[in-house]
Design a protein around this motif. Structure first.
Motif, short mmCIF file in Angstrom:
data_model
loop_
_atom_site.label_atom_id
_atom_site.label_comp_id
_atom_site.label_asym_id
_atom_site.label_seq_id
_atom_site.Cartn_x
_atom_site.Cartn_y
_atom_site.Cartn_z
N VAL A 23 0.73 -1.23 -0.02
CA VAL A 23 0.00 -0.14 0.04
C VAL A 23 0.90 1.26 -0.02
N GLU A 24 0.59 2.12 -0.86
CA GLU A 24 1.63 3.27 -1.12
C GLU A 24 0.54 4.46 -1.31
N ALA A 25 0.60 5.52 -0.53
CA ALA A 25 -0.58 6.53 -0.73
C ALA A 25 -1.93 6.10 -0.60
N ASN A 26 -2.29 5.18 -0.05
CA ASN A 26 -3.51 4.37 0.25
C ASN A 26 -3.99 3.69 -1.16
N CYS A 27 -2.92 3.39 -2.17
CA CYS A 27 -3.12 2.79 -3.53
C CYS A 27 -2.63 1.35 -2.88
N GLU A 28 -3.64 0.43 -3.30
CA GLU A 28 -3.29 -0.78 -3.08
C GLU A 28 -2.64 -1.37 -4.26
N VAL A 38 -2.84 -1.07 -16.21
CA VAL A 38 -3.62 -2.55 -16.09
C VAL A 38 -2.99 -3.59 -15.32
N TRP A 39 -3.89 -4.28 -14.77
CA TRP A 39 -3.44 -5.51 -14.15
C TRP A 39 -3.95 -6.92 -14.86
N VAL A 40 -3.08 -7.61 -14.47
CA VAL A 40 -3.32 -8.98 -15.35
C VAL A 40 -3.17 -10.22 -14.39
N LYS A 41 -4.39 -10.91 -14.32
CA LYS A 41 -4.00 -12.50 -13.62
C LYS A 41 -4.03 -13.48 -14.64
N ILE A 42 -3.08 -14.41 -14.71
CA ILE A 42 -2.95 -15.26 -15.72
C ILE A 42 -3.93 -16.87 -14.93
N GLU A 43 -4.66 -17.16 -15.87
CA GLU A 43 -5.69 -18.31 -15.37
C GLU A 43 -5.27 -19.48 -16.27
N ILE A 94 -8.38 -2.85 -14.16
CA ILE A 94 -7.57 -1.52 -14.24
C ILE A 94 -7.14 -1.35 -12.54
N THR A 95 -6.04 -0.59 -12.49
CA THR A 95 -5.62 -0.80 -10.99
C THR A 95 -6.26 0.32 -10.24
N ASP A 96 -5.72 0.43 -8.99
CA ASP A 96 -6.18 1.28 -8.06
C ASP A 96 -5.86 2.62 -8.45
N LEU A 97 -4.97 2.89 -9.07
CA LEU A 97 -4.15 4.09 -9.50
C LEU A 97 -5.15 4.66 -10.65
N ASP A 123 -14.00 -1.96 -6.43
CA ASP A 123 -13.35 -3.09 -6.47
C ASP A 123 -12.55 -3.56 -7.57
N PRO A 124 -11.45 -2.82 -7.92
CA PRO A 124 -10.93 -2.86 -9.23
C PRO A 124 -10.04 -4.13 -9.30
N TYR A 125 -9.71 -4.81 -8.30
CA TYR A 125 -8.77 -6.02 -8.34
C TYR A 125 -9.84 -7.24 -8.35
#
Length: 149
Positions: A3-8, A23-28, A37-40, A103-105
């Motif tokens: 957590v940085e500046a309240n950003c997860e 952009v975040w990516v999770k490989i399934e 999209i990220t918290d940022l 709930d971006p993540y």
């Protein structure tokens, strides 16, 4: 979770970072990229009022839009972090885009892409490299993340 500046910043994800687009990516499995999209990104956009996601079966190229977001202060693309075919899109965020802010993540995932070029996965940022790059954006943009309720 960092957590940085309240950003997860979840440490278990891959990240595609292009300028301020994060952009975040999770490989399934071995070949499905779940994208969001990220918290940022949700903080920088403000309250998201509309999202258009490419439909199932559409081919996307890395860096080209897999979706388009609109908020009161911003409209722009969500870049595809990998090339491939859209195999699923989140109809819930299309109906209620504010989920992306809340709930971006989790519930705010945007699309699932069947990866056509595994080499592109290796180009995504992970771990400390991703965290450092995201922290740099937080600092340069003077961000403090906040989630809408």
């Amino acid at each position: 979770m960092v957590v940085e500046a309240n950003c997860e910043i979840p440490e278990n994800l891959y990240y595609y970072i292009d300028g301020k687009n994060t952009v975040w990516v999770k490989i399934e499995g071995s070949d499905i990229a779940v994208v969001g999209i990220t918290d940022l990104a949700q903080t920088m956009a403000g309250k998201i009022v509309k999202i258009r996601i490419k439909k199932k079966g559409i081919k996307v190229e890395r860096g080209r839009p897999v979706a388009t977001l609109e908020s009161g202060k911003w409209a722009g693309p969500v870049p595809a972090p990998v090339s491939g075919e859209v195999v699923d899109s989140n109809s819930e965020v299309e109906k209620s885009p504010v989920i992306l802010n809340r709930d971006p993540y989790g519930q705010g995932w945007i699309a699932k892409i069947k990866i056509s070029n595994q080499e592109e996965v290796k180009q995504l940022l992970t771990g400390q490299q991703a965290i450092q790059k995201l922290k740099e954006i937080i600092t340069s943009e003077k961000l403090t993340c906040k989630r809408l309720q």
